[in-house]
Motif scaffolding. Structure first.
Motif, mmCIF file in Angstrom:
data_model
loop_
_atom_site.group_PDB
_atom_site.id
_atom_site.type_symbol
_atom_site.label_atom_id
_atom_site.label_comp_id
_atom_site.label_asym_id
_atom_site.label_seq_id
_atom_site.Cartn_x
_atom_site.Cartn_y
_atom_site.Cartn_z
ATOM 1 N N GLN A 120 2.207 12.680 -0.182
ATOM 2 C CA GLN A 120 2.507 11.449 0.532
ATOM 3 C C GLN A 120 1.318 10.501 0.354
ATOM 4 N N TRP B 201 -0.269 6.457 1.305
ATOM 5 C CA TRP B 201 -0.146 5.224 2.071
ATOM 6 C C TRP B 201 -1.475 4.478 1.995
ATOM 7 N N LYS C 160 0.378 -6.317 -2.492
ATOM 8 C CA LYS C 160 1.782 -6.123 -2.127
ATOM 9 C C LYS C 160 2.726 -6.385 -3.302
ATOM 10 N N SER D 144 2.440 -2.858 -5.169
ATOM 11 C CA SER D 144 2.590 -1.620 -4.420
ATOM 12 C C SER D 144 3.684 -1.742 -3.371
ATOM 13 N N HIS D 145 4.460 -0.665 -3.233
ATOM 14 C CA HIS D 145 5.476 -0.604 -2.195
ATOM 15 C C HIS D 145 5.128 0.472 -1.166
ATOM 16 N N LEU D 146 3.861 0.911 -1.163
ATOM 17 C CA LEU D 146 3.425 1.903 -0.183
ATOM 18 C C LEU D 146 3.330 1.257 1.198
ATOM 19 N N SER D 147 3.514 2.065 2.221
ATOM 20 C CA SER D 147 3.356 1.531 3.574
ATOM 21 C C SER D 147 1.879 1.227 3.822
ATOM 22 N N ILE D 148 1.634 0.238 4.676
ATOM 23 C CA ILE D 148 0.266 -0.191 4.966
ATOM 24 C C ILE D 148 0.012 -0.020 6.457
ATOM 25 N N GLU D 149 -1.099 0.641 6.767
ATOM 26 C CA GLU D 149 -1.543 0.824 8.148
ATOM 27 C C GLU D 149 -2.763 -0.076 8.347
ATOM 28 N N TYR D 150 -2.724 -0.895 9.382
ATOM 29 C CA TYR D 150 -3.827 -1.809 9.660
ATOM 30 C C TYR D 150 -4.654 -1.265 10.816
#
Length: 106
Positions: free
Chosen positions: A23, A25, A74, A77-83
């Protein structure tokens, strides 16, 4: 494209291995202590707890550059982003008070 965007994309492509059963991210940290934005890619093998992180870019606190670099990221990349923001630190786990293996409070 900014030179920072090129550097980020190059390191992203090196770190994003696309290994099966992993996985991935992205994590972006607004670090007020060092006055920088940090971009990381995190990876974890499925069904395990060990998380690995790789720093992709440390960007000086400039809102315009940050928005441009984020937009360039963006696009590829299509990965989820955590801020994350160091102004609102959260301790994810309680402090370890007893650890017989490493000798804490033993």
């Amino acid at each position: 494209m900014l030179s920072e965007s090129r550097e980020l994309i190059e390191k992203y492509r090196q770190s994003f291995k696309r290994i099966p059963n992993y996985q991935y991210w992205l994590v972006i940290v607004d670090n007020h202590f060092n006055d920088r934005y940090y971009f990381f890619i995190y990876s974890r093998k499925l069904k395990t707890k060990l998380v690995r992180s790789h720093e992709l870019l440390a960007l000086v606190h400039d809102r315009h550059k940050y928005q441009q670099v984020l937009a360039d990221l963006k696009k590829i990349s299509h990965l989820s982003i955590e801020y994350r923001d160091t102004a609102h630190l959260v301790e994810p786990m309680p402090e370890i008070t007893t650890d017989k293996i490493h000798g804490h409070n033993f």
